[in-house]
Scaffold this active site. Sequence first.
Site, PDB file in Angstrom:
ATOM      1  N   TYR A 136       0.825  -1.215   0.000  1.00  0.00           N
ATOM      2  CA  TYR A 136       0.000   0.000   0.000  1.00  0.00           C
ATOM      3  C   TYR A 136       0.859   1.265   0.000  1.00  0.00           C
ATOM      4  CZ  TYR A 136      -3.891  -3.130   1.159  1.00  0.00           C
ATOM      5  OH  TYR A 136      -4.828  -4.124   1.144  1.00  0.00           O
ATOM      6  N   ASP A 196      -0.988 -18.300   3.336  1.00  0.00           N
ATOM      7  CA  ASP A 196      -2.010 -19.192   2.762  1.00  0.00           C
ATOM      8  C   ASP A 196      -2.444 -20.261   3.762  1.00  0.00           C
ATOM      9  OD1 ASP A 196       0.664 -19.603   2.198  1.00  0.00           O
ATOM     10  OD2 ASP A 196       0.353 -20.545   0.250  1.00  0.00           O
ATOM     11  N   ASP A 235      -4.951  -6.750   5.937  1.00  0.00           N
ATOM     12  CA  ASP A 235      -6.222  -6.305   5.365  1.00  0.00           C
ATOM     13  C   ASP A 235      -7.098  -7.527   5.074  1.00  0.00           C
ATOM     14  OD1 ASP A 235      -8.190  -4.784   4.225  1.00  0.00           O
ATOM     15  OD2 ASP A 235      -7.026  -4.120   2.492  1.00  0.00           O
TER      16      ASP A 235
HETATM   17 MG    MG Z   1     -10.114  -3.901   4.199  1.00  0.00          MG
END
Ligand code: MG
Length: 364
Positions: free
Chosen positions: A151, A232, A256
């Site tokens: 990000y 994962d 996130d």
């Molecule tokens: Mg989110």
Amino acid sequence: MRGPFRLYDTYITDSQKILTDRPVKFMSYRIALLPGDGIGPEVTEATVNVLEATGVKFEWVTHSELGANAVEKHGVPLPEHVIDSIREIGIALKGPVTTPVGKGFKSVNVQLRQKLDLYANVRPCKSLPGIKTPFKDIDLLIFRENTEGLYSGLESYDERHDIADSIARISKAGSQRIINFCFEYSKTHGYKKVTVVHKANILKLTSGMFLKLAQEQAVKYPTLQFNDRIIDNMCMQLVVHPQDYNCIVTTNLFGDILSDLAAGLVGGLGVVAGANIGEKYAVFEAVHGSAPDIAGQNKANPTALIRSGEMMLRHLGETKAADALHDGLVEIYTEGKYMTGDQGGTTGTVEFAQRLAERVKSHI
Ligand code: MG
Ligand code: NAI
């Protein structure tokens, strides 16, 4: 330390301190209020009503222009005066803001976290009674690095070769501080386990550094059980035996994704709170987005933002008010009479908040 979300005294700006340090009960807390868009204004109004029912006094400094409506008026999605206002006040309560997908302006949410250096995104996912879920007794706390990684905004497109790049830049200092935050929080709040989530088998430099720093930190906290999981595998672990985990620390994108997954385990996005914490400022906002599919219909569940408000009360040291809010919420969910659509009921946003406010008052 006055409440679970208070780690540094510097959270509260000098102007707030003058109020809170008074020997007699202060007049009110100034809070920047950012209702956002979509379901944002509805859940924000509901949250303000419930917070005020605790008897704590607030002076709300409202900034309605963020995202698309700020672009129309000011030419930018996050106007400088809004940032300045949060810097001056120190604490904000924020509704979700829509971000255009695949084009358009950079996320207001990401910009806000970066500009205010709100490096710790804390997302508690704890079972509430009365919500039908496959598991009981889940107590997950996700610590997501909030300013770096994929990000970072380092994106480019090579027109000649039709190649796109998004760079996942992380720093040692940036990783270290969220890892420290997680371990310190876990220890001081009686948690037993910390898990670092990574992909260091493939992303040897970025995830590799994050893992190594967490392993080094774990040695300094011998009373905490520590392990690591590859992202994962972690997704699978969490949907098979989530009770085996407590505190999870990870980089931005993994955090996130994992926080929405963990929200799903305890009743969905309508009930999960969040806080963005930095050394100087704190912004409290739910995990969910602007939910355009139900916006403006009085259907949104305000619980998520209300619980973010509970985190804010604890951060302010208003433990009694936070406990009253929590007890009221547990009572409403245990009873199951006033459930919003996402929990299988028909109660609207406004009525939910009214009923909850009544309960909160009865616990004060
Ligand atoms: Mg989110
Ligand atoms: P979303 O969280 O808005 O919605 C996902 C699903 O959950 C939808 O079915 C929605 O109706 C439901 N939902 C979410 N919150 C709810 C609530 N309080 N009560 C009942 N149901 C609820 O995620 P989506 O659709 O991926 O994103 C929509 C927009 O929100 C996008 O523009 C995205 O960028 C933005 N967004 C903003 C965030 C923020 O401001 N912090 C965080 C996440 C997304």
